[in-house]
Design an enzyme around this catalytic site. Structure first.
Site, PDB file in Angstrom:
ATOM      1  N   GLU A  30      29.995  20.167  23.935  1.00 18.61           N
ATOM      2  CA  GLU A  30      31.098  20.915  24.532  1.00 18.61           C
ATOM      3  C   GLU A  30      30.678  22.330  24.912  1.00 18.61           C
ATOM      4  OE1 GLU A  30      33.794  23.196  22.182  1.00 18.61           O
ATOM      5  OE2 GLU A  30      33.536  21.801  20.506  1.00 18.61           O
ATOM      6  N   VAL A 112      37.239  19.673  23.085  1.00 20.40           N
ATOM      7  CA  VAL A 112      36.876  18.298  22.694  1.00 20.40           C
ATOM      8  C   VAL A 112      37.508  17.298  23.650  1.00 20.40           C
ATOM      9  CG1 VAL A 112      37.189  16.518  20.920  1.00 20.40           C
ATOM     10  CG2 VAL A 112      36.451  18.816  20.260  1.00 20.40           C
ATOM     11  N   ASP A 144      52.758  21.773  17.121  1.00 21.85           N
ATOM     12  CA  ASP A 144      51.467  22.238  17.640  1.00 21.85           C
ATOM     13  C   ASP A 144      50.389  21.248  17.207  1.00 21.85           C
ATOM     14  OD1 ASP A 144      49.259  23.552  18.558  1.00 21.85           O
ATOM     15  OD2 ASP A 144      49.738  25.491  17.629  1.00 21.85           O
ATOM     16  N   ASP A 148      43.130  16.989  21.435  1.00 23.28           N
ATOM     17  CA  ASP A 148      41.948  16.242  20.989  1.00 23.28           C
ATOM     18  C   ASP A 148      42.340  14.915  20.356  1.00 23.28           C
ATOM     19  OD1 ASP A 148      40.676  18.573  21.724  1.00 23.28           O
ATOM     20  OD2 ASP A 148      40.039  19.118  19.698  1.00 23.28           O
ATOM     21  N   LYS A 165      38.917  21.193  11.716  1.00 20.76           N
ATOM     22  CA  LYS A 165      38.770  22.611  11.394  1.00 20.76           C
ATOM     23  C   LYS A 165      39.668  22.968  10.213  1.00 20.76           C
ATOM     24  CE  LYS A 165      37.528  24.095  16.068  1.00 20.76           C
ATOM     25  NZ  LYS A 165      37.787  22.901  16.893  1.00 20.76           N
TER      26      LYS A 165
END
Length: 310
Positions: A30, A112, A144, A148, A165
């Site tokens: 990416e 991603v 939210d 991805d 993450k």
């Protein structure tokens, strides 16, 4: 299987084009990490180093971005440097942004989701990233949720990451992936890593211990024509992992700061990563770099095994 998308929209570098035509292993990379993930010149140095890691493992790297409105699989060093110098001036591009960027002739650093799309259009099956997006903390109220996850549900690309993450709600992220039928595989682990740390307290669907097992599983999924991709969780190496209590405390500080500042949407992740880098005195940045290198090794080994099956 490669698409017949016109070269008006998609362009592969000569190296990537030749590798795909010859059935050689190719690994997509990416570009958001270049423009939004690290400061210049560390971002460019890291991007070029990741490409070297892929080559050392016997695969061809294909860094993906939008340059002048064109979807590109395989960037030159000059193009990578261009994205690194422009930094956050470059649009962070997800699925929704690709047609607009093309129409306007703009640059875009692919997330991603967007990298998966371009990789698939080019005929690349394996993609290495740092951490995958997911359901944000408080997502049950804000909705939210990273695009991805939806891309993993529909685009047949295998994504190697260091888990979700750690700024995210990992439990809800895994629930979302389960609902969408996306296999979450742990590479030599039974637990979902949390980006900076090797453990999250949440299990993966399957533990697979060799690149060959992972490649065979994804190959079978493709041959069965089951839609969507596969997520491979590869923990950060032990020597570079951060203390879970320490980093989670720092994440809480960064999240609270983002809320005070009203940072939302696609700006939240780069804001939090930048805040963490400053709060931890650069320690989180070094961990980020090391886990990307580790993912590049794993992704390349899987791509090599997948190429043998094809």
């Amino acid at each position: 299987m490669r698409t017949l998308l016109s070269k008006e929209f998609l362009e592969c570098s000569p190296e990537v084009e030749a590798a795909l035509a010859a059935g050689k292993p190719v690994v997509a990379l990416e570009s958001t990490i270049i423009s939004h993930g690290m400061p210049y010149p560390k971002n460019v140095e890291t991007a070029l180093a990741v490409e070297r890691v892929v080559r050392e493992q016997g695969a061809v790297p294909a860094t993906i971005a939008v340059i002048g409105g064109k979807l590109k699989a395989g960037l030159s060093e000059e193009e990578i440097t261009h994205l690194g110098k422009k930094g956050t001036e470059v649009i962070k591009a997800s699925r929704r942004d690709l047609p607009i960027l093309h129409a306007l002739g703009r640059d875009g650093a692919t997330t991603v989701a967007a990298t998966m799309i371009v990789a698939h259009l080019a005929g690349i099956s394996v993609f290495c990233t740092g951490g995958v997006g997911g359901v944000h903390r408080g997502g049950e109220n804000t909705m939210d949720i990273s695009a991805d996850l939806e891309e993993l549900a529909q685009t047949p690309v295998l994504v190697v990451c260091a888990g979700a993450k750690s700024i995210l709600d990992i439990g809800r992220t895994l629930e979302y992936l389960e609902t969408k039928g996306v296999p979450v595989v742990g590479y030599q682990t039974s637990e979902m890593p949390a980006f900076y740390t090797r453990k999250s307290g949440f299990g993966v669907d399957y533990r697979l211990d060799t690149p060959g097992e992972i490649a065979a599983s994804f190959y079978a999924k493709r041959k069965m024509e089951i839609p969507g991709g596969m997520l491979v969780a590869n923990p950060i190496p032990e020597q570079y992992a951060m203390d879970a209590d320490y980093i989670n405390g720092k994440i809480d500080e960064a999240v609270a700061d983002a809320e005070r500042r009203g940072v939302k949407g696609k700006e939240i992740t780069p804001f939090l990563l930048d805040s963490l880098q400053k709060i931890t005195g650069g320690e989180s940045l070094e961990a980020n770099i090391r886990l990307v290198f580790n993912n590049a090794v794993a992704a390349s080994k899987i791509a090599v095994e997948l190429a043998k099956l094809k």
